[in-house]
Design a protein around this motif. Structure first.
Motif, PDB file in Angstrom:
ATOM      1  N   VAL A  78     -17.168 -46.377  -5.879  1.00  0.00           N
ATOM      2  CA  VAL A  78     -16.931 -44.961  -5.564  1.00  0.00           C
ATOM      3  C   VAL A  78     -17.904 -44.474  -4.492  1.00  0.00           C
ATOM      4  O   VAL A  78     -17.509 -43.831  -3.513  1.00  0.00           O
ATOM      5  CB  VAL A  78     -17.020 -44.099  -6.841  1.00  0.00           C
ATOM      6  CG1 VAL A  78     -16.971 -42.622  -6.483  1.00  0.00           C
ATOM      7  CG2 VAL A  78     -15.897 -44.444  -7.798  1.00  0.00           C
ATOM      8  N   VAL A  79     -19.189 -44.800  -4.665  1.00  0.00           N
ATOM      9  CA  VAL A  79     -20.188 -44.336  -3.690  1.00  0.00           C
ATOM     10  C   VAL A  79     -19.936 -44.985  -2.326  1.00  0.00           C
ATOM     11  O   VAL A  79     -20.065 -44.344  -1.285  1.00  0.00           O
ATOM     12  CB  VAL A  79     -21.615 -44.623  -4.194  1.00  0.00           C
ATOM     13  CG1 VAL A  79     -22.640 -44.178  -3.167  1.00  0.00           C
ATOM     14  CG2 VAL A  79     -21.864 -43.917  -5.514  1.00  0.00           C
ATOM     15  N   GLN A  80     -19.534 -46.249  -2.335  1.00  0.00           N
ATOM     16  CA  GLN A  80     -19.202 -46.921  -1.076  1.00  0.00           C
ATOM     17  C   GLN A  80     -18.084 -46.175  -0.355  1.00  0.00           C
ATOM     18  O   GLN A  80     -18.120 -45.998   0.870  1.00  0.00           O
ATOM     19  CB  GLN A  80     -18.759 -48.354  -1.368  1.00  0.00           C
ATOM     20  CG  GLN A  80     -18.090 -49.040  -0.195  1.00  0.00           C
ATOM     21  CD  GLN A  80     -17.308 -50.255  -0.653  1.00  0.00           C
ATOM     22  OE1 GLN A  80     -17.874 -51.295  -0.925  1.00  0.00           O
ATOM     23  NE2 GLN A  80     -15.994 -50.106  -0.758  1.00  0.00           N
ATOM     24  N   PRO A  89     -10.849 -38.574   2.866  1.00  0.00           N
ATOM     25  CA  PRO A  89     -11.149 -37.309   3.556  1.00  0.00           C
ATOM     26  C   PRO A  89      -9.929 -36.394   3.647  1.00  0.00           C
ATOM     27  O   PRO A  89     -10.065 -35.175   3.495  1.00  0.00           O
ATOM     28  CB  PRO A  89     -11.586 -37.751   4.956  1.00  0.00           C
ATOM     29  CG  PRO A  89     -11.963 -39.173   4.821  1.00  0.00           C
ATOM     30  CD  PRO A  89     -11.128 -39.733   3.706  1.00  0.00           C
ATOM     31  N   LEU A  90      -8.745 -36.975   3.874  1.00  0.00           N
ATOM     32  CA  LEU A  90      -7.551 -36.130   3.999  1.00  0.00           C
ATOM     33  C   LEU A  90      -7.252 -35.406   2.690  1.00  0.00           C
ATOM     34  O   LEU A  90      -6.859 -34.235   2.688  1.00  0.00           O
ATOM     35  CB  LEU A  90      -6.341 -36.976   4.407  1.00  0.00           C
ATOM     36  CG  LEU A  90      -6.291 -37.422   5.867  1.00  0.00           C
ATOM     37  CD1 LEU A  90      -5.033 -38.228   6.125  1.00  0.00           C
ATOM     38  CD2 LEU A  90      -6.343 -36.223   6.803  1.00  0.00           C
ATOM     39  N   ILE A  91      -7.444 -36.109   1.568  1.00  0.00           N
ATOM     40  CA  ILE A  91      -7.169 -35.494   0.276  1.00  0.00           C
ATOM     41  C   ILE A  91      -8.250 -34.478  -0.077  1.00  0.00           C
ATOM     42  O   ILE A  91      -7.969 -33.376  -0.547  1.00  0.00           O
ATOM     43  CB  ILE A  91      -7.045 -36.593  -0.803  1.00  0.00           C
ATOM     44  CG1 ILE A  91      -5.756 -37.386  -0.571  1.00  0.00           C
ATOM     45  CG2 ILE A  91      -7.069 -35.995  -2.207  1.00  0.00           C
ATOM     46  CD1 ILE A  91      -5.685 -38.688  -1.319  1.00  0.00           C
ATOM     47  N   VAL A 122     -16.336 -36.480  -0.274  1.00  0.00           N
ATOM     48  CA  VAL A 122     -16.962 -36.730  -1.577  1.00  0.00           C
ATOM     49  C   VAL A 122     -15.941 -36.493  -2.693  1.00  0.00           C
ATOM     50  O   VAL A 122     -15.729 -37.357  -3.559  1.00  0.00           O
ATOM     51  CB  VAL A 122     -18.190 -35.803  -1.782  1.00  0.00           C
ATOM     52  CG1 VAL A 122     -18.810 -36.048  -3.149  1.00  0.00           C
ATOM     53  CG2 VAL A 122     -19.212 -36.028  -0.678  1.00  0.00           C
ATOM     54  N   ILE A 123     -15.287 -35.339  -2.634  1.00  0.00           N
ATOM     55  CA  ILE A 123     -14.279 -35.023  -3.648  1.00  0.00           C
ATOM     56  C   ILE A 123     -13.164 -36.069  -3.623  1.00  0.00           C
ATOM     57  O   ILE A 123     -12.746 -36.593  -4.660  1.00  0.00           O
ATOM     58  CB  ILE A 123     -13.695 -33.607  -3.401  1.00  0.00           C
ATOM     59  CG1 ILE A 123     -14.783 -32.563  -3.597  1.00  0.00           C
ATOM     60  CG2 ILE A 123     -12.520 -33.344  -4.341  1.00  0.00           C
ATOM     61  CD1 ILE A 123     -14.345 -31.157  -3.230  1.00  0.00           C
ATOM     62  N   GLY A 124     -12.687 -36.391  -2.402  1.00  0.00           N
ATOM     63  CA  GLY A 124     -11.608 -37.370  -2.265  1.00  0.00           C
ATOM     64  C   GLY A 124     -11.990 -38.721  -2.838  1.00  0.00           C
ATOM     65  O   GLY A 124     -11.208 -39.354  -3.554  1.00  0.00           O
ATOM     66  N   ALA A 125     -13.211 -39.180  -2.545  1.00  0.00           N
ATOM     67  CA  ALA A 125     -13.636 -40.503  -2.990  1.00  0.00           C
ATOM     68  C   ALA A 125     -13.772 -40.547  -4.513  1.00  0.00           C
ATOM     69  O   ALA A 125     -13.349 -41.506  -5.158  1.00  0.00           O
ATOM     70  CB  ALA A 125     -14.955 -40.891  -2.325  1.00  0.00           C
TER      71      ALA A 125
END
Lengths: 248, 312
Positions: free
Chosen positions: B36-38, B250-252, B262-265
């Motif tokens: 997730v962090v990646q 990023p798009l989401i 961050v939210i998307g990932a």
């Protein structure tokens, strides 16, 4: 008065179409010049060649004693050439204040500070942007985005953004098209006021009332050539100019 | 919030996340957290070019794999090199490629730029596949040390900490860009390049800064990968998942703010992991794809855009 802008033999082709051929134009420091011509006569192309948006194939453009050929548009803007676009090109995702902020950050504050030029301090940028928007009558919409503007207001934004760069020469490309009588008067007053502050003005316009009121000199382009240049009252009586506008 | 408190807050959050991981005590939590962090790092890196300046890069895997393969090469040359140094070198290599690509392709606009970056990914993959030193098509093994240096425990915890640290750096950079004149310049380029030039924005230079930063951070995100997977071959290093996720997240989440990726990932990465465990490992690309299509149509500003109020 010395020449601020000298255009020498500038030519531009688009494929086989000759848009400009051998244009010579000299603009003196502090002058107000009108540039007229029928649609498609090359007025905007000339502006684009002067400002570096397009590259002229032949000829030279000199500004404030310096040859501009080969310089990118942003470098010309930093040297004091500002223009508005005929079809407004606002930064759509930014507010009006932010639109005007860009030239302050990248032109005014990118120039070397020193005698005759001061930077806008960081905390004063916002106020300066609002002042500029106020000058063109857009204060009420300062925090809106360009999509909330009418076409006319977008033209005013174009003008405010050009003024924000604190230019020596302002090229106003049809900023008055579509404006009401009173609004045209406002912009005329604004251009004359800017000129009074020492800014040289080139105005491209179809509204002859404005052209005659603002211009101290008038140049006429027809089919990529300059056919007249001189006192506005004489130029509009010039038989060649009359023929270009009204036909035989 | 000013820059320094923001970075401190990020560090505190990162420490807290690591603390929670330790408390859970399962190595699976760290393996999941790493992924997730990646993706936060990868998505943010993509967003610096794609979101801020509007140049859509489809060649994510090229930069990501350059980072990963630079680690493989360094592992063979200097096995004792500390991982953070490898990350820096991998990032530098990818940044150089970013600069070069930018110089060659940024005269292309819109979809033509995107196609050029897609070609870059193919070119880099072909080169790596034929480079025997890093394993070529056979792939390369990287032995993961048993224990983590400095912090103790399993090595995957160390990988997680390195990626967390990287994440703090990348997020701090992205947020700093947003609030600086660089951010305004990027936005001007995204909205109208000719008007940006006329306003004095040196568009070519700014675009090169964006491709270099974006490429560099993608390379850094890829650099620890060989230690994570322990066996790296071109098919996995250049996996389409990385590119799809780096663009989808990023798009989401929303491309206009550092918070978006961050939210998307977290959302997409987390959801994919849940599906991988419960349904099938093939479902994760489907999730990213479906969500991306849904958001592009229904909420083009992403999740961040849904909560942002229009200024009055």
């Amino acid at each position: 008065m010395s020449a601020l802008l000298t255009v020498e033999g500038v030519g531009k082709r688009f494929g086989g179409f000759v848009a400009l051929e051998g244009i010579d134009l000299e603009v003196k420091q502090g002058e107000r010049i009108g540039l007229i011509g029928p649609n498609g006569s090359g007025k905007s192309t000339l502006v684009n060649c002067i400002c570096g948006t397009l590259r002229n194939e032949t000829g030279k453009v000199r500004f404030a004693g310096e040859t501009l050929d080969g310089l990118a548009a942003h470098e010309r803007t930093r040297r004091g050439l500002a223009r508005s676009f005929q079809l407004p090109r606002p930064f759509g995702s930014l507010t009006l204040v932010e639109n005007v902020r860009i030239p302050i950050l990248y032109t005014v504050n990118a120039r070397k500070a020193g005698p005759g030029h001061t930077h806008v301090p960081h905390d004063a940028i916002d106020a300066r942007c609002r002042d500029l928007l106020g000058e063109v009558g857009l204060s009420a919409k300062a925090d809106r985005q360009p999509r909330d503007l009418t076409q006319i207001e977008m033209r005013k934004l174009e003008l405010a953004r050009a003024m924000a760069a604190e230019p020596k020469l302002l090229i106003a490309d049809e900023v008055m098209a579509g404006l009401s009588h009173a609004e045209v008067d406002e912009i005329i007053a604004l251009l004359i006021r800017l000129n009074g502050q020492g800014i040289t003005v080139i105005m491209i316009e179809h509204i002859m009332r404005a052209v005659m009121e603002v211009s101290q000199r008038l140049a006429v382009l027809v089919a990529g050539r300059k056919i007249a240049d001189g006192d506005p009252r004489e130029v509009v009586r010039n038989p060649e100019v009359v023929r270009a506008y009204l036909g035989e | 919030m000013r820059a320094v408190p923001f970075v401190l807050a990020l560090v505190v959050v990162a420490c807290a996340i690591f603390g929670v991981g330790r408390a859970i005590g399962s190595s699976y939590a760290f393996f999941l957290g790493y992924v997730v962090v990646q993706y936060i790092v990868l998505g943010t890196a993509w967003n610096i070019l794609g979101g801020y300046t509007g140049y859509v890069n489809f060649g994510v895997t090229a930069f990501f794999a350059i980072g990963a393969y630079s680690t493989v090469a360094l592992y063979k040359l200097v096995p004792a090199m500390p991982l953070p140094v490898m990350v820096l070198i991998g990032g530098a290599m990818a940044a150089l490629v970013g600069l070069g690509t930018g110089y060659l392709t940024l005269r292309l606009r819109g979809v033509f730029f995107s196609i050029a970056t897609l070609a870059l990914a193919v070119v880099v993959q072909t080169l790596i596949t034929n480079w025997d030193f890093v394993g070529g098509a056979r792939g390369a093994y990287v032995l993961r040390p048993k224990l983590a240096p400095l912090i103790g425990g399993e090595y995957v915890q160390y990988l997680f900490v390195v990626m967390l640290g990287l994440c703090v750096i990348v997020l701090a950079t992205a947020r700093a860009i947003e609030r600086s004149s660089l951010g305004y310049g990027f936005a001007a380029i995204r909205d109208d390049e000719a008007a940006a030039e006329a306003a004095g924005v040196p568009t070519l230079r700014l675009k090169l800064i964006a491709t270099t930063l974006s490429g560099g951070f993608m390379g850094m995100a890829g650099a620890p990968l060989p230690y994570y997977v322990t066996y790296l071959d071109p098919t996995s290093g250049f996996n389409l998942n990385y590119a799809v996720n780096a663009i989808a997240m990023p798009l989401i989440g929303g491309t206009s703010s550092w918070l978006g990726p961050v939210i998307g990932a977290v959302l997409v990465g987390g959801l994919q992991e849940v599906l991988r465990v419960t349904i099938s490992s093939a479902a994760n690309v489907l999730v990213a794809g479906v969500l991306m299509v849904a958001f592009v149509i229904l909420a083009p500003q992403g999740i961040v855009g849904l909560f942002k109020r229009r200024p009055k």
